[in-house]
Scaffold this motif. Structure first.
Motif, PDB file in Angstrom:
ATOM      1  N   ILE A 124       0.833  -1.203   0.000  1.00 33.90           N
ATOM      2  CA  ILE A 124       0.000   0.000   0.000  1.00 33.90           C
ATOM      3  C   ILE A 124       0.869   1.255   0.000  1.00 33.90           C
ATOM      4  O   ILE A 124       0.647   2.191  -0.780  1.00 33.90           O
ATOM      5  N   TYR A 125       1.891   1.262   0.874  1.00 38.38           N
ATOM      6  CA  TYR A 125       2.777   2.423   0.924  1.00 38.38           C
ATOM      7  C   TYR A 125       3.511   2.618  -0.401  1.00 38.38           C
ATOM      8  O   TYR A 125       3.694   3.740  -0.874  1.00 38.38           O
ATOM      9  N   ARG A 126       3.944   1.513  -1.008  1.00 39.25           N
ATOM     10  CA  ARG A 126       4.666   1.603  -2.274  1.00 39.25           C
ATOM     11  C   ARG A 126       3.781   2.214  -3.351  1.00 39.25           C
ATOM     12  O   ARG A 126       4.237   3.030  -4.161  1.00 39.25           O
ATOM     13  N   SER A 127       2.517   1.828  -3.378  1.00 40.99           N
ATOM     14  CA  SER A 127       1.594   2.384  -4.370  1.00 40.99           C
ATOM     15  C   SER A 127       1.336   3.864  -4.126  1.00 40.99           C
ATOM     16  O   SER A 127       1.274   4.665  -5.058  1.00 40.99           O
ATOM     17  N   ILE A 128       1.196   4.236  -2.851  1.00 40.55           N
ATOM     18  CA  ILE A 128       0.927   5.634  -2.516  1.00 40.55           C
ATOM     19  C   ILE A 128       2.105   6.515  -2.920  1.00 40.55           C
ATOM     20  O   ILE A 128       1.927   7.583  -3.512  1.00 40.55           O
ATOM     21  N   TYR A 129       3.315   6.064  -2.592  1.00 43.93           N
ATOM     22  CA  TYR A 129       4.492   6.877  -2.896  1.00 43.93           C
ATOM     23  C   TYR A 129       4.816   6.890  -4.387  1.00 43.93           C
ATOM     24  O   TYR A 129       5.532   7.779  -4.854  1.00 43.93           O
ATOM     25  N   TYR A 130       4.292   5.904  -5.119  1.00 42.95           N
ATOM     26  CA  TYR A 130       4.546   5.874  -6.558  1.00 42.95           C
ATOM     27  C   TYR A 130       3.603   6.798  -7.328  1.00 42.95           C
ATOM     28  O   TYR A 130       3.911   7.209  -8.445  1.00 42.95           O
ATOM     29  N   LEU A 131       2.488   7.141  -6.724  1.00 39.12           N
ATOM     30  CA  LEU A 131       1.493   7.976  -7.413  1.00 39.12           C
ATOM     31  C   LEU A 131       2.053   9.301  -7.916  1.00 39.12           C
ATOM     32  O   LEU A 131       1.710   9.726  -9.023  1.00 39.12           O
ATOM     33  N   PRO A 132       2.889  10.032  -7.126  1.00 34.83           N
ATOM     34  CA  PRO A 132       3.415  11.299  -7.656  1.00 34.83           C
ATOM     35  C   PRO A 132       4.153  11.167  -8.982  1.00 34.83           C
ATOM     36  O   PRO A 132       4.095  12.075  -9.815  1.00 34.83           O
ATOM     37  N   SER A 133       4.840  10.030  -9.192  1.00 37.73           N
ATOM     38  CA  SER A 133       5.535   9.842 -10.465  1.00 37.73           C
ATOM     39  C   SER A 133       4.553   9.705 -11.620  1.00 37.73           C
ATOM     40  O   SER A 133       4.843  10.107 -12.742  1.00 37.73           O
ATOM     41  N   LEU A 134       3.389   9.126 -11.340  1.00 41.63           N
ATOM     42  CA  LEU A 134       2.383   8.975 -12.385  1.00 41.63           C
ATOM     43  C   LEU A 134       1.668  10.282 -12.680  1.00 41.63           C
ATOM     44  O   LEU A 134       1.278  10.553 -13.811  1.00 41.63           O
ATOM     45  N   LEU A 135       1.511  11.114 -11.652  1.00 40.58           N
ATOM     46  CA  LEU A 135       0.721  12.331 -11.800  1.00 40.58           C
ATOM     47  C   LEU A 135       1.554  13.590 -11.938  1.00 40.58           C
ATOM     48  O   LEU A 135       1.029  14.640 -12.323  1.00 40.58           O
ATOM     49  N   GLY A 136       2.860  13.508 -11.619  1.00 41.50           N
ATOM     50  CA  GLY A 136       3.678  14.708 -11.560  1.00 41.50           C
ATOM     51  C   GLY A 136       3.778  15.465 -12.864  1.00 41.50           C
ATOM     52  O   GLY A 136       3.902  16.694 -12.867  1.00 41.50           O
ATOM     53  N   GLY A 137       3.708  14.782 -13.994  1.00 42.51           N
ATOM     54  CA  GLY A 137       3.823  15.456 -15.279  1.00 42.51           C
ATOM     55  C   GLY A 137       2.494  15.859 -15.879  1.00 42.51           C
ATOM     56  O   GLY A 137       2.454  16.341 -17.016  1.00 42.51           O
ATOM     57  N   SER A 138       1.412  15.668 -15.137  1.00 41.49           N
ATOM     58  CA  SER A 138       0.098  15.968 -15.688  1.00 41.49           C
ATOM     59  C   SER A 138      -0.234  17.452 -15.546  1.00 41.49           C
ATOM     60  O   SER A 138       0.318  18.169 -14.703  1.00 41.49           O
ATOM     61  N   VAL A 139      -1.166  17.900 -16.360  1.00 39.19           N
ATOM     62  CA  VAL A 139      -1.599  19.293 -16.315  1.00 39.19           C
ATOM     63  C   VAL A 139      -2.305  19.587 -14.994  1.00 39.19           C
ATOM     64  O   VAL A 139      -2.129  20.657 -14.401  1.00 39.19           O
ATOM     65  N   ALA A 140      -3.101  18.627 -14.509  1.00 37.49           N
ATOM     66  CA  ALA A 140      -3.859  18.843 -13.277  1.00 37.49           C
ATOM     67  C   ALA A 140      -2.931  19.095 -12.092  1.00 37.49           C
ATOM     68  O   ALA A 140      -3.173  20.005 -11.276  1.00 37.49           O
ATOM     69  N   ILE A 141      -1.863  18.318 -11.966  1.00 39.80           N
ATOM     70  CA  ILE A 141      -0.932  18.497 -10.854  1.00 39.80           C
ATOM     71  C   ILE A 141      -0.191  19.826 -10.986  1.00 39.80           C
ATOM     72  O   ILE A 141       0.061  20.516  -9.998  1.00 39.80           O
ATOM     73  N   ALA A 142       0.154  20.199 -12.213  1.00 39.15           N
ATOM     74  CA  ALA A 142       0.830  21.483 -12.416  1.00 39.15           C
ATOM     75  C   ALA A 142      -0.076  22.643 -12.008  1.00 39.15           C
ATOM     76  O   ALA A 142       0.376  23.613 -11.372  1.00 39.15           O
ATOM     77  N   ILE A 143      -1.366  22.562 -12.340  1.00 42.86           N
ATOM     78  CA  ILE A 143      -2.313  23.603 -11.921  1.00 42.86           C
ATOM     79  C   ILE A 143      -2.445  23.608 -10.399  1.00 42.86           C
ATOM     80  O   ILE A 143      -2.465  24.681  -9.757  1.00 42.86           O
ATOM     81  N   LEU A 144      -2.534  22.408  -9.806  1.00 43.38           N
ATOM     82  CA  LEU A 144      -2.626  22.316  -8.356  1.00 43.38           C
ATOM     83  C   LEU A 144      -1.390  22.908  -7.689  1.00 43.38           C
ATOM     84  O   LEU A 144      -1.501  23.616  -6.678  1.00 43.38           O
ATOM     85  N   TRP A 145      -0.230  22.649  -8.267  1.00 43.11           N
ATOM     86  CA  TRP A 145       1.011  23.174  -7.708  1.00 43.11           C
ATOM     87  C   TRP A 145       1.030  24.706  -7.769  1.00 43.11           C
ATOM     88  O   TRP A 145       1.506  25.361  -6.841  1.00 43.11           O
ATOM     89  N   ARG A 146       0.484  25.236  -8.840  1.00 42.55           N
ATOM     90  CA  ARG A 146       0.430  26.696  -8.963  1.00 42.55           C
ATOM     91  C   ARG A 146      -0.486  27.285  -7.903  1.00 42.55           C
ATOM     92  O   ARG A 146      -0.211  28.368  -7.364  1.00 42.55           O
ATOM     93  N   GLN A 147      -1.560  26.573  -7.598  1.00 47.64           N
ATOM     94  CA  GLN A 147      -2.472  27.058  -6.567  1.00 47.64           C
ATOM     95  C   GLN A 147      -1.855  26.948  -5.176  1.00 47.64           C
ATOM     96  O   GLN A 147      -2.028  27.823  -4.324  1.00 47.64           O
TER      97      GLN A 147
END
Length: 315
Positions: A124-147
């Motif tokens: 479970i922990y491995r999956s949770i910590y791996y999620l940022p790599s899957l989402l980090g390059g997405s537009v949604a995460i970039a918008i969230l980071w800007r906010q």
């Protein structure tokens, strides 16, 4: 007196088997294989090789998408020598790569060492910590980071709780690049999983023998873990450097596609995009893309040359 000497019968030299033709079944299987591979070959030629060769040709031309390309020779490459905004983009990109990649790998290795201690619910922990790599390059995460790092974002709200006046982190030239470096460090999931797999391959007997000799935690890490993990470190280092040079989405969204305040987040890829699709200088943009290819190839070659000095494969 003449004596008859019995003569030996000539020995037959075994003849080599003549090469036989392929059986009809093998021929049919070969044709079927080529038939199924045909879409891949067509895609490779049309989608990959074709555009690569076209961009190489366009890098020597003046092409605006609206008019036929006009041959310029090396003018596009000579123009780069006097392009101050390009030099700024190179400084920003090199700073981003040289700072974020070591921090990202350090965070990934630290978390992998923690999870390797036998944490309950590891999957479970491995999956949770791996999620940022899957989402980090997405537009949604970039918008969230800007906010999050905006003037009224989460970071400033937390600082207000302790009486600190926050900045507009993404709009300040001194901090904007730091927010993108933080975002890249946050996407440590992929190298973390690879580090964890490498740690699981280190035999436990090495650590047991070191404990018998009185080695402490740091000594075991530095003398056993790091040397045996150097092939994994090298693998992650090469991949993350290549990926960092190609960073585009985060910089485009966070900076609003302009390169941020005072071009503080003007990445090389963002500047290439601006020249090609903002100013319609496709010839110059193609030349920039080929220079980036040379830069990445140079870094990769240096890594492979230096690897001979510090990467240990156990031989």
């Amino acid at each position: 007196m003449k004596t008859d000497v019995p003569q030996r019968a000539p020995q037959r030299v075994p003849q080599r088997d003549q090469p036989r033709g392929r059986s009809p079944v093998a021929k049919r299987e070969g044709r079927a294989a080529y038939l199924f591979l045909a879409p891949w070959f067509v895609g490779m030629a049309v989608i990959t090789i074709g555009p690569i060769l076209a961009s190489l040709y366009l890098s020597f031309t003046d092409y605006s998408l609206l008019q036929p390309p006009e041959w310029l020779g090396l003018d596009n490459y000579q123009r780069m020598l006097d392009d101050e905004r390009l030099h700024k983009a190179l400084r920003v990109t090199f700073t981003y790569v040289l700072v974020s990649v070591p921090l990202q790998l350090a965070a990934a290795l630290a978390l992998a060492l923690f999870l390797d201690r036998g944490v309950r619910g590891l999957a479970i922990y491995r999956s949770i910590y791996y999620l940022p790599s899957l989402l980090g390059g997405s537009v949604a995460i970039a918008i969230l980071w800007r906010q999050i790092f905006g003037t009224e974002g989460l970071i400033n709200q937390l600082l207000d709780l302790v009486g600190i006046q926050g900045e507009g982190w993404v709009s300040h030239p001194d901090y904007a690049l730091g927010t993108l470096i933080t975002l890249n460090v946050w996407t440590f999931g992929s190298p973390m999983v690879i580090f964890l797999a490498g740690l699981r391959q280190i035999p436990a007997m090495y650590y047991e023998a070191a404990e018998v000799d009185g080695a402490g935690t740091f000594t075991k890490f530095w003398r056993i873990t790091v040397p045996l993990l150097t092939p994994i470190i090298f693998f992650n280092l090469v991949l993350q450097i290549i990926g960092s040079f190609q960073t585009f989405t985060q910089a485009f969204i966070v900076s609003g596609g302009t390169g941020g305040p005072a071009d503080s987040t003007l990445f090389y890829t963002l500047y290439t995009y601006d020249r090609g699709f903002g100013s319609f200088e496709m010839g110059y943009a193609s030349a920039l893309a080929w220079v980036l290819l040379v830069i990445i190839a140079g870094f990769t070659a240096v890594n492979f040359l230096m690897a001979k000095r510090w990467v240990h494969y156990g031989d």
